[in-house]
Write a protein that holds these residues in place. Structure first.
Motif, PDB file in Angstrom:
ATOM      1  N   LEU A  90     -29.355 -65.547  15.363  1.00 40.02           N
ATOM      2  CA  LEU A  90     -28.046 -65.263  14.787  1.00 40.02           C
ATOM      3  C   LEU A  90     -26.974 -66.157  15.417  1.00 40.02           C
ATOM      4  O   LEU A  90     -25.985 -66.514  14.774  1.00 40.02           O
ATOM      5  CB  LEU A  90     -27.679 -63.788  14.989  1.00 40.02           C
ATOM      6  CG  LEU A  90     -28.413 -62.782  14.101  1.00 40.02           C
ATOM      7  CD1 LEU A  90     -28.014 -61.353  14.479  1.00 40.02           C
ATOM      8  CD2 LEU A  90     -28.119 -63.036  12.618  1.00 40.02           C
ATOM      9  N   ILE A  91     -27.179 -66.504  16.686  1.00 40.78           N
ATOM     10  CA  ILE A  91     -26.233 -67.405  17.361  1.00 40.78           C
ATOM     11  C   ILE A  91     -26.268 -68.779  16.708  1.00 40.78           C
ATOM     12  O   ILE A  91     -25.233 -69.368  16.405  1.00 40.78           O
ATOM     13  CB  ILE A  91     -26.565 -67.516  18.867  1.00 40.78           C
ATOM     14  CG1 ILE A  91     -26.322 -66.174  19.559  1.00 40.78           C
ATOM     15  CG2 ILE A  91     -25.726 -68.615  19.529  1.00 40.78           C
ATOM     16  CD1 ILE A  91     -26.788 -66.125  20.998  1.00 40.78           C
ATOM     17  N   THR A  92     -27.472 -69.282  16.472  1.00 38.95           N
ATOM     18  CA  THR A  92     -27.636 -70.570  15.806  1.00 38.95           C
ATOM     19  C   THR A  92     -29.009 -70.627  15.160  1.00 38.95           C
ATOM     20  O   THR A  92     -29.987 -70.121  15.744  1.00 38.95           O
ATOM     21  CB  THR A  92     -27.494 -71.747  16.808  1.00 38.95           C
ATOM     22  OG1 THR A  92     -27.658 -72.981  16.118  1.00 38.95           O
ATOM     23  CG2 THR A  92     -28.510 -71.661  17.929  1.00 38.95           C
ATOM     24  N   PRO A  93     -29.133 -71.189  13.940  1.00 40.33           N
ATOM     25  CA  PRO A  93     -30.467 -71.350  13.343  1.00 40.33           C
ATOM     26  C   PRO A  93     -31.364 -72.140  14.297  1.00 40.33           C
ATOM     27  O   PRO A  93     -30.932 -73.146  14.873  1.00 40.33           O
ATOM     28  CB  PRO A  93     -30.180 -72.146  12.062  1.00 40.33           C
ATOM     29  CG  PRO A  93     -28.768 -71.801  11.730  1.00 40.33           C
ATOM     30  CD  PRO A  93     -28.051 -71.654  13.046  1.00 40.33           C
ATOM     31  N   LEU A  94     -32.587 -71.660  14.488  1.00 41.02           N
ATOM     32  CA  LEU A  94     -33.477 -72.226  15.495  1.00 41.02           C
ATOM     33  C   LEU A  94     -34.416 -73.267  14.880  1.00 41.02           C
ATOM     34  O   LEU A  94     -35.324 -72.936  14.131  1.00 41.02           O
ATOM     35  CB  LEU A  94     -34.285 -71.117  16.170  1.00 41.02           C
ATOM     36  CG  LEU A  94     -33.452 -70.024  16.859  1.00 41.02           C
ATOM     37  CD1 LEU A  94     -34.347 -68.922  17.404  1.00 41.02           C
ATOM     38  CD2 LEU A  94     -32.589 -70.612  17.955  1.00 41.02           C
ATOM     39  N   GLU A 164     -34.494 -81.411  29.543  1.00 43.08           N
ATOM     40  CA  GLU A 164     -33.817 -81.475  30.835  1.00 43.08           C
ATOM     41  C   GLU A 164     -33.512 -80.073  31.347  1.00 43.08           C
ATOM     42  O   GLU A 164     -32.620 -79.877  32.151  1.00 43.08           O
ATOM     43  CB  GLU A 164     -32.504 -82.276  30.695  1.00 43.08           C
ATOM     44  CG  GLU A 164     -32.692 -83.704  30.230  1.00 43.08           C
ATOM     45  CD  GLU A 164     -33.490 -84.533  31.226  1.00 43.08           C
ATOM     46  OE1 GLU A 164     -33.359 -84.283  32.432  1.00 43.08           O
ATOM     47  OE2 GLU A 164     -34.248 -85.414  30.781  1.00 43.08           O
ATOM     48  N   PHE A 165     -34.276 -79.114  30.841  1.00 38.64           N
ATOM     49  CA  PHE A 165     -33.931 -77.720  31.119  1.00 38.64           C
ATOM     50  C   PHE A 165     -34.366 -77.263  32.508  1.00 38.64           C
ATOM     51  O   PHE A 165     -33.779 -76.373  33.089  1.00 38.64           O
ATOM     52  CB  PHE A 165     -34.555 -76.818  30.052  1.00 38.64           C
ATOM     53  CG  PHE A 165     -33.954 -75.450  30.002  1.00 38.64           C
ATOM     54  CD1 PHE A 165     -32.706 -75.259  29.444  1.00 38.64           C
ATOM     55  CD2 PHE A 165     -34.626 -74.363  30.515  1.00 38.64           C
ATOM     56  CE1 PHE A 165     -32.129 -73.994  29.393  1.00 38.64           C
ATOM     57  CE2 PHE A 165     -34.064 -73.112  30.477  1.00 38.64           C
ATOM     58  CZ  PHE A 165     -32.819 -72.930  29.910  1.00 38.64           C
ATOM     59  N   ILE A 166     -35.409 -77.872  33.045  1.00 34.64           N
ATOM     60  CA  ILE A 166     -35.943 -77.442  34.329  1.00 34.64           C
ATOM     61  C   ILE A 166     -35.156 -78.102  35.455  1.00 34.64           C
ATOM     62  O   ILE A 166     -35.174 -79.313  35.609  1.00 34.64           O
ATOM     63  CB  ILE A 166     -37.446 -77.798  34.459  1.00 34.64           C
ATOM     64  CG1 ILE A 166     -38.240 -77.078  33.379  1.00 34.64           C
ATOM     65  CG2 ILE A 166     -37.968 -77.422  35.826  1.00 34.64           C
ATOM     66  CD1 ILE A 166     -39.659 -77.571  33.268  1.00 34.64           C
ATOM     67  N   GLU A 167     -34.451 -77.299  36.227  1.00 35.25           N
ATOM     68  CA  GLU A 167     -33.694 -77.802  37.358  1.00 35.25           C
ATOM     69  C   GLU A 167     -34.269 -77.196  38.622  1.00 35.25           C
ATOM     70  O   GLU A 167     -34.317 -75.976  38.773  1.00 35.25           O
ATOM     71  CB  GLU A 167     -32.215 -77.442  37.212  1.00 35.25           C
ATOM     72  CG  GLU A 167     -31.544 -78.075  35.988  1.00 35.25           C
ATOM     73  CD  GLU A 167     -30.088 -77.676  35.869  1.00 35.25           C
ATOM     74  OE1 GLU A 167     -29.601 -76.978  36.783  1.00 35.25           O
ATOM     75  OE2 GLU A 167     -29.460 -78.065  34.880  1.00 35.25           O
ATOM     76  N   VAL A 230     -30.844 -66.879  25.225  1.00 31.49           N
ATOM     77  CA  VAL A 230     -29.451 -66.867  24.775  1.00 31.49           C
ATOM     78  C   VAL A 230     -28.709 -68.093  25.306  1.00 31.49           C
ATOM     79  O   VAL A 230     -27.972 -68.756  24.570  1.00 31.49           O
ATOM     80  CB  VAL A 230     -28.743 -65.563  25.207  1.00 31.49           C
ATOM     81  CG1 VAL A 230     -27.231 -65.674  25.003  1.00 31.49           C
ATOM     82  CG2 VAL A 230     -29.290 -64.380  24.418  1.00 31.49           C
ATOM     83  N   VAL A 231     -28.909 -68.401  26.590  1.00 27.24           N
ATOM     84  CA  VAL A 231     -28.273 -69.593  27.164  1.00 27.24           C
ATOM     85  C   VAL A 231     -28.744 -70.848  26.432  1.00 27.24           C
ATOM     86  O   VAL A 231     -27.957 -71.738  26.104  1.00 27.24           O
ATOM     87  CB  VAL A 231     -28.579 -69.705  28.679  1.00 27.24           C
ATOM     88  CG1 VAL A 231     -28.145 -71.067  29.220  1.00 27.24           C
ATOM     89  CG2 VAL A 231     -27.874 -68.595  29.435  1.00 27.24           C
ATOM     90  N   ALA A 232     -30.050 -70.921  26.153  1.00 28.19           N
ATOM     91  CA  ALA A 232     -30.596 -72.085  25.441  1.00 28.19           C
ATOM     92  C   ALA A 232     -30.006 -72.192  24.043  1.00 28.19           C
ATOM     93  O   ALA A 232     -29.684 -73.284  23.572  1.00 28.19           O
ATOM     94  CB  ALA A 232     -32.123 -71.984  25.366  1.00 28.19           C
ATOM     95  N   ALA A 233     -29.846 -71.048  23.369  1.00 28.49           N
ATOM     96  CA  ALA A 233     -29.279 -71.063  22.020  1.00 28.49           C
ATOM     97  C   ALA A 233     -27.823 -71.515  22.044  1.00 28.49           C
ATOM     98  O   ALA A 233     -27.387 -72.288  21.191  1.00 28.49           O
ATOM     99  CB  ALA A 233     -29.390 -69.677  21.384  1.00 28.49           C
ATOM    100  N   LEU A 234     -27.059 -71.035  23.016  1.00 26.15           N
ATOM    101  CA  LEU A 234     -25.655 -71.429  23.133  1.00 26.15           C
ATOM    102  C   LEU A 234     -25.524 -72.924  23.406  1.00 26.15           C
ATOM    103  O   LEU A 234     -24.546 -73.561  23.010  1.00 26.15           O
ATOM    104  CB  LEU A 234     -24.968 -70.630  24.250  1.00 26.15           C
ATOM    105  CG  LEU A 234     -24.759 -69.132  23.963  1.00 26.15           C
ATOM    106  CD1 LEU A 234     -24.262 -68.413  25.197  1.00 26.15           C
ATOM    107  CD2 LEU A 234     -23.784 -68.939  22.795  1.00 26.15           C
ATOM    108  N   LYS A 235     -26.533 -73.492  24.086  1.00 22.99           N
ATOM    109  CA  LYS A 235     -26.534 -74.931  24.363  1.00 22.99           C
ATOM    110  C   LYS A 235     -27.207 -75.715  23.244  1.00 22.99           C
ATOM    111  O   LYS A 235     -27.424 -76.914  23.365  1.00 22.99           O
ATOM    112  CB  LYS A 235     -27.264 -75.208  25.691  1.00 22.99           C
ATOM    113  CG  LYS A 235     -26.529 -74.684  26.916  1.00 22.99           C
ATOM    114  CD  LYS A 235     -27.286 -75.036  28.198  1.00 22.99           C
ATOM    115  CE  LYS A 235     -26.520 -74.591  29.429  1.00 22.99           C
ATOM    116  NZ  LYS A 235     -27.248 -74.931  30.686  1.00 22.99           N
TER     117      LYS A 235
END
Length: 322
Positions: A90-94, A164-167, A230-235
């Motif tokens: 719902l935040i963004t189409p995946l 670049e998600f793994i920090e 959710v964080v990934a979707a917002l980004k």
């Protein structure tokens, strides 16, 4: 009644923070030994999001609370699939990568089928009960090993999929030790609080351990996946949002139930078959969504269908208990 609720919330909070600290400490330690970010992501970080389910199921299995074991895993998987994908969609189409649509999502469906046949072998042979035994657990762990090998080969062929998600944090030796020890301690103590107070809640409200496991415990142990997606979707990083959920569901069945049943054979209540059917149906819906409308996209209306179905199904389960 208020005290078990507060202690359950405290247990879930400690559990999640414990997993985060353990992951940070273990990741830093692995980096210190020149282990690649890719390998860390596939092992330490992936394990970290499943650690709450693993710890809760370990306590529940050892103490003989079989409904908590199955309720936690099946409930977490359904929560991941219907609620977390519903909210993130719902935040963004995946938009989903080709390998996820063609391979990982079907693998999660296969995992559900494997579980169904393993836990229903007693019913198929006209036995009065069915048990997920140690041989079944070994089979699940073998599948888990094969899945890890597949992921390793997949990422080796296309390293760009890691993003670049793994920090990996840089910590001093003292901090690494504190993080790992505190994280493990938090996992153990938090898991203990969750299981014991979930049982007390079920007894206080006069409802089954199955419902507590499918709802409260499952949702609580899925909070790391919810936060990550959710964080990934917002980004606008849809691959992480969907891959995190699909991977977690595969981990939960193959690793969590595999390890739990290796510790102690777990009796299976056939009433859980309905939750397996829901999980299988939701996964099929996700597969179909990848190849209808815009290809390899989970649209907002499809996410809304997932969300509304889960809310309706959970309401039905709770009403049946009252």
């Amino acid at each position: 009644m208020l005290i078990p609720i507060l202690l359950l919330i405290a247990g879930l909070t400690i559990l999640i923070f414990g997993a985060n600290y353990m992951v940070e400490g273990a990741s830093a330690l692995a980096k210190k030994f020149n282990i690649s970010n890719l390998a860390i992501g596939l092992t330490v970080v992936a394990f970290g999001t499943s650690a709450p389910e693993l710890v809760v199921n370990t306590f529940a299995a050892v103490q003989g609370h079989q409904d908590i074991v199955f309720g936690n895993v099946l409930g977490s998987n359904n929560f991941n699939l219907f609620i977390i994908l519903g909210i993130t969609g719902l935040i963004t189409p995946l938009v989903v990568q080709s390998s996820t649509a063609w391979k990982e999502i079907p693998i999660s469906f296969i995992a559900t089928l494997v579980l169904f046949f393993l836990v229903n072998d007693g019913l198929i042979s006209n036995s009065e009960s069915s048990v997920l035994g140690r041989i079944d657990g070994a089979i699940l762990l073998i599948f888990f090993g094969l899945f890890l090998f597949y992921v390793h080969k997949q990422l080796k062929n296309d390293p760009s999929e890691t993003g670049e998600f793994i920090e990996v944090p840089t910590l001093t030796n003292l901090k690494m030790g504190i993080y790992i020890i505190a994280g493990l301690g938090g996992l153990i103590y938090g898991g203990h609080l969750v299981v014991n107070n979930a049982i007390l809640l079920a007894q206080s409200f006069g409802i089954s351990q199955k419902i507590i496991g499918l709802t409260v415990v499952a949702a609580g142990t899925s909070l790391p996946e919810l936060a990550t997606s959710v964080v990934a979707a917002l980004k606008r990083n849809a691959d992480i949002a969907v891959g995190n959920i699909v991977g977690s569901n595969i981990f939960n069945i193959f690793l969590i139930l595999g390890a739990s049943s290796m510790l102690k054979p777990i009796g299976f209540d056939p009433n859980f078959n309905m939750d397996i059917y829901v999980l299988a149906g939701g996964t099929i819906f996700l597969i179909l969504a990848m190849f209808t409308g815009k290809r390899r996209i989970l649209d907002r209306w499809e996410s809304l269908v997932l969300l509304l179905f889960y809310l309706g199904y959970t309401t039905y389960l709770v009403v049946q208990e009252l």
